[in-house]
Design an enzyme around this catalytic site. Structure first.
Site, PDB file in Angstrom:
ATOM      1  CB  SER A   1      -0.304 -36.974   0.455  1.00  0.00           C
ATOM      2  OG  SER A   1       0.762 -37.873   0.709  1.00  0.00           O
TER       3      SER A   1
ATOM      4  CG  ASP B   1       0.898 -40.718   8.507  1.00  0.00           C
ATOM      5  OD1 ASP B   1       2.090 -40.726   8.112  1.00  0.00           O
ATOM      6  OD2 ASP B   1       0.019 -40.042   7.940  1.00  0.00           O
TER       7      ASP B   1
ATOM      8  CG  HIS C   1       1.060 -37.689   5.485  1.00  0.00           C
ATOM      9  ND1 HIS C   1       0.759 -39.019   5.424  1.00  0.00           N
ATOM     10  CD2 HIS C   1       1.009 -37.228   4.223  1.00  0.00           C
ATOM     11  CE1 HIS C   1       0.513 -39.363   4.167  1.00  0.00           C
ATOM     12  NE2 HIS C   1       0.665 -38.296   3.403  1.00  0.00           N
TER      13      HIS C   1
END
Ligand SMILES: *[C@@H]1O[C@H](CO)[C@@H](O)[C@H](O)[C@H]1NC(C)=O
Ligand SMILES: *[C@@H]1O[C@H](CO)[C@@H](O)[C@H](O)[C@H]1NC(C)=O
Ligand SMILES: *[C@@H]1O[C@H](CO)[C@@H](O)[C@H](O)[C@H]1NC(C)=O
Ligand SMILES: *[C@@H]1O[C@H](CO)[C@@H](O)[C@H](O)[C@H]1NC(C)=O
Ligand SMILES: *[C@@H]1O[C@H](CO)[C@@H](O)[C@H](O)[C@H]1NC(C)=O
Ligand SMILES: *[C@@H]1O[C@H](CO)[C@@H](O)[C@H](O)[C@H]1NC(C)=O
Ligand SMILES: *[C@@H]1O[C@H](CO)[C@@H](O)[C@H](O)[C@H]1NC(C)=O
Ligand SMILES: *[C@@H]1O[C@H](CO)[C@@H](O)[C@H](O)[C@H]1NC(C)=O
Length: 416
Positions: free
Chosen positions: A152, A377, A380
């Site tokens: 990702s 998060d 990312h």
């Protein structure tokens, strides 16, 4: 008796007073030191002149240093510092206009109130890195295929690259095909250029076809979608994070290697076998006169002391920061494998420069599905944001196309 006791008291008072003053001065000094460290790491250089006179195409031809700055072929573009440049480096695309940005990283759309994290520019210590020029890149990519393969974080990079290129063409001249999270495609029709994402967090195959549901990570077999890599002109790979997942996040039950199954294995050995399988395929299938292969280094996470939550500034105090969010032996295995390959692989060594950017994660500005637990998060990156810099460096390496036949370039930023 009386008098001597009072002088002792007085001396003691004086002594205590002096220590307090001493502490105060020490604190002032430390604070000053702290500031000078910040200044060292984040000098603001006035570079507008040099950047505007840097024409990428002319630079390649002679490859000479421009007035005191080293040529990029002799310069480590991953060695540098972040400079706050709100005017000079606004984001190159608008989050609300770009169709590729996933819910996970569309921070402004998800309500992030600050946007200073978009206004930092990476500057190398030894040379001027060209600005990203989407039109120029598309021209260079005419008739070519770019594939971005990995987890990702590479999807994060693909989304950035697709947005950077999409923003310089009329939207009617773009073809977009987003099948699912596994394959994504952006085509600039007028350039017959495609930029593809292929999901493959291990690069090798995670075999889920066992009758009893056991998932086998086959270290000697490349992911089946590797057939689609064939013939691409530019390849950008990554792997890493999925190998170190534990507990319920571990994606496999057993390792498979040459017909044998094993429940446990040293992770370094497993990564080494997997990387060898990948390297062998590249060496057997890639014509290095036609294709340029990149491998992106580990994208750091921010945990522990340097958690990303509610942070709006990069880490500036380099001295006290020891980034070690990822097991070093795994990184060493990857670097050693790449170094041992027949095919020259350009190493996008973005780990360190990304470690500073704990301000650039989505944190809580992640679009949540219903009933999903709140998440923070710190893995990312918001878009526009840090991956745009990774792509700017990718662009710089493509434009300057060094490490192929000039020894100097390869030693500074390739692993060749
Ligand atoms: C940077 O240099 C340019 C050209 O010399 C000048 O016009 C500009 O004012 C300078 N900016 C700063 C912040 O010093
Ligand atoms: C380099 O510097 C010299 C003298 O300072 C100047 O004449 C020349 O135009 C400069 N070249 C470039 C490419 O900036
Ligand atoms: C990657 O960059 C870091 C920091 O600049 C440096 O210490 C390291 O040696 C580089 N790794 C490789 C393989 O070039
Ligand atoms: C940072 O960039 C944004 C554009 O995304 C701009 O609107 C904003 O004013 C900049 N921040 C500052 C402090 O200038
Ligand atoms: C477009 O690019 C592909 C390679 O990606 C090539 O096979 C094809 O011939 C090109 N088509 C045209 C019309 O140039
Ligand atoms: C599932 O099958 C594999 C062989 O295909 C075997 O090694 C494994 O032990 C089996 N798992 C269970 C839970 O029965
Ligand atoms: C987030 O940071 C702001 C500014 O530093 C501060 O006012 C606020 O209390 C912080 N919020 C939390 C939940 O820590
Ligand atoms: C890189 O340079 C080599 C030799 O200088 C050249 O043959 C090749 O076409 C260049 N590749 C790209 C993508 O510009």
């Amino acid at each position: 008796m009386e008098t001597s006791s009072s002088t002792i008291k007085q001396k003691w008072k004086l002594c205590a007073f002096a220590s307090i003053i001493g502490c105060f001065i020490l604190m002032l000094c430390l604070n000053e030191n702290h500031n000078s460290v910040r200044l060292l790491a984040f000098q603001n250089k006035n570079t507008t002149n040099i950047i505007s006179s840097l024409e990428p195409s002319s630079f390649i031809e002679n490859g000479k240093p421009i007035n005191g700055t080293k040529s990029i072929g002799h310069c480590n573009i991953f060695d540098g510092r972040w400079v706050y440049k709100p005017i000079d480096s606004p984001p190159l695309y608008d989050e609300f206009q770009c169709p590729f940005i996933g819910d996970q990283v569309s921070c402004q759309r998800n309500g992030r109130p600050d946007f200073d994290y978009e206004n930092w520019s990476w500057e190398a210590n030894d040379c001027e890195i060209p600005r990203f020029d989407g039109k120029d890149l598309l021209e260079r990519l005419r008739g070519k295929r770019v594939i971005v393969v990995g987890d990702s974080l590479n999807r994060n990079q693909w989304e950035s690259l697709a947005c950077l290129l999409y923003s310089v063409i009329p939207s009617s001249r773009a073809h977009i095909h987003v099948q699912n999270g596994l394959h994504k495609l952006f085509v600039a029709k007028d350039y017959n250029c495609s930029v593809e994402f292929h999901w493959s967090p291990f690069l090798v195959q995670l075999d889920t076809s066992q009758a009893n549901g056991t998932k086998v990570l086959r270290l000697d077999k490349l992911v089946t979608s590797a057939e689609r890599w064939r013939g691409a002109d530019i390849m950008v790979f990554n792997t890493g994070h999925w190998w170190v997942h534990r507990g319920k996040f571990r994606a496999w039950d057993l390792f498979g290697y040459r017909g044998e199954l094993a429940k446990e294995m040293d992770i370094e050995s497993a990564v080494e076998m997997g990387m060898k399988t990948w390297a062998q395929w590249i060496d057997d299938n890639v014509d290095s006169t036609k294709t340029i292969v990149f491998f992106r280094s580990i994208s750091p996470e921010h945990k522990g002391k340097y958690w990303c939550y509610n942070v709006t500034l990069p880490i500036m105090d380099e001295e006290s920061y020891a980034g070690d969010s990822f097991p070093k032996p795994v990184i060493e295995v990857v670097e050693r494998t790449i170094r041992g390959m027949k095919t020259p692989v350009k190493y996008l060594n973005i780990t360190k420069l990304s470690e500073y950017r704990r301000d650039a994660h989505p944190t809580v500005y992640v679009a949540k599905k219903e009933k999903q637990q709140p998440v923070v998060d710190c893995s990312h990156w918001c878009l526009p944001g840090l991956p745009d810099t990774w792509n700017r460096l990718l662009y710089a390496l493509l434009v300057f196309n060094t490490s192929r036949d000039t020894g100097a370039g390869s030693s500074s930023h390739g692993l060749v």
